[in-house]
Design a protein around this motif. Structure first.
Motif, mmCIF file in Angstrom:
data_model
loop_
_atom_site.group_PDB
_atom_site.id
_atom_site.type_symbol
_atom_site.label_atom_id
_atom_site.label_comp_id
_atom_site.label_asym_id
_atom_site.label_seq_id
_atom_site.Cartn_x
_atom_site.Cartn_y
_atom_site.Cartn_z
ATOM 1 N N CYS A 78 67.088 66.787 59.628
ATOM 2 C CA CYS A 78 67.024 67.892 58.922
ATOM 3 C C CYS A 78 66.946 69.133 59.841
ATOM 4 O O CYS A 78 67.993 70.444 60.113
ATOM 5 C CB CYS A 78 65.817 68.432 57.451
ATOM 6 N N CYS A 107 64.103 74.907 53.057
ATOM 7 C CA CYS A 107 64.482 74.598 52.917
ATOM 8 C C CYS A 107 65.417 74.340 51.455
ATOM 9 O O CYS A 107 66.053 73.949 51.549
ATOM 10 C CB CYS A 107 64.115 73.398 53.291
ATOM 11 N N GLN A 139 70.531 67.755 54.129
ATOM 12 C CA GLN A 139 69.796 67.705 54.724
ATOM 13 C C GLN A 139 68.971 68.325 54.004
ATOM 14 O O GLN A 139 67.163 68.049 53.265
ATOM 15 C CB GLN A 139 69.534 67.310 55.829
ATOM 16 N N CYS A 140 69.025 69.324 53.638
ATOM 17 C CA CYS A 140 67.446 70.674 53.302
ATOM 18 C C CYS A 140 67.348 70.363 51.938
ATOM 19 O O CYS A 140 66.060 70.283 51.357
ATOM 20 C CB CYS A 140 68.552 72.129 53.388
#
Length: 110
Positions: free
Chosen positions: A11, A71, A104-105
């Motif tokens: 990430c 995120c 990813q976040c």
């Protein structure tokens, strides 16, 4: 579920890559192309996306406990930026990087 060290590293790498791609594309390609590429809403979104990606990476690197909130916001902004980029010629790579970062976040925010 707590993310693994490898997930966090992926990430971080994705956030930094997206930061770089958004800045390079905005400052290089978009400014030179002009017209819709520098339309304020699109250009501001690219700059916001870049900064939030950098911030998310930083929060994870310094191990801020609640990095998942940053995120989560980063995932939303990256998705918005990807959609904006998809609507313009020559922006496929930027859109792809934003989508990857959003995925990813999103995992880190879960």
């Amino acid at each position: 579920m707590t993310p693994t060290e490898n997930q966090m590293e992926r990430c971080i790498d994705s956030c930094l890559a997206c930061y770089r791609r958004c800045v390079q594309t905005a400052m290089g390609y978009c400014l030179e192309e002009g017209e819709m590429h520098v339309q304020p809403t699109h250009f501001r979104l690219m700059m916001g996306c870049a900064e939030l990606c950098r911030t998310a990476a930083h929060m994870m690197l310094v191990r801020v406990e609640n990095h998942k909130f940053v995120c989560g916001a980063c995932a939303v902004i990256c998705e918005d930026c990807a959609r904006s980029c998809e609507g313009l010629d020559g922006m496929a790579d930027c859109a792809r990087m934003c989508k990857e970062c959003a995925e990813q976040c999103d995992q880190m925010a879960a």
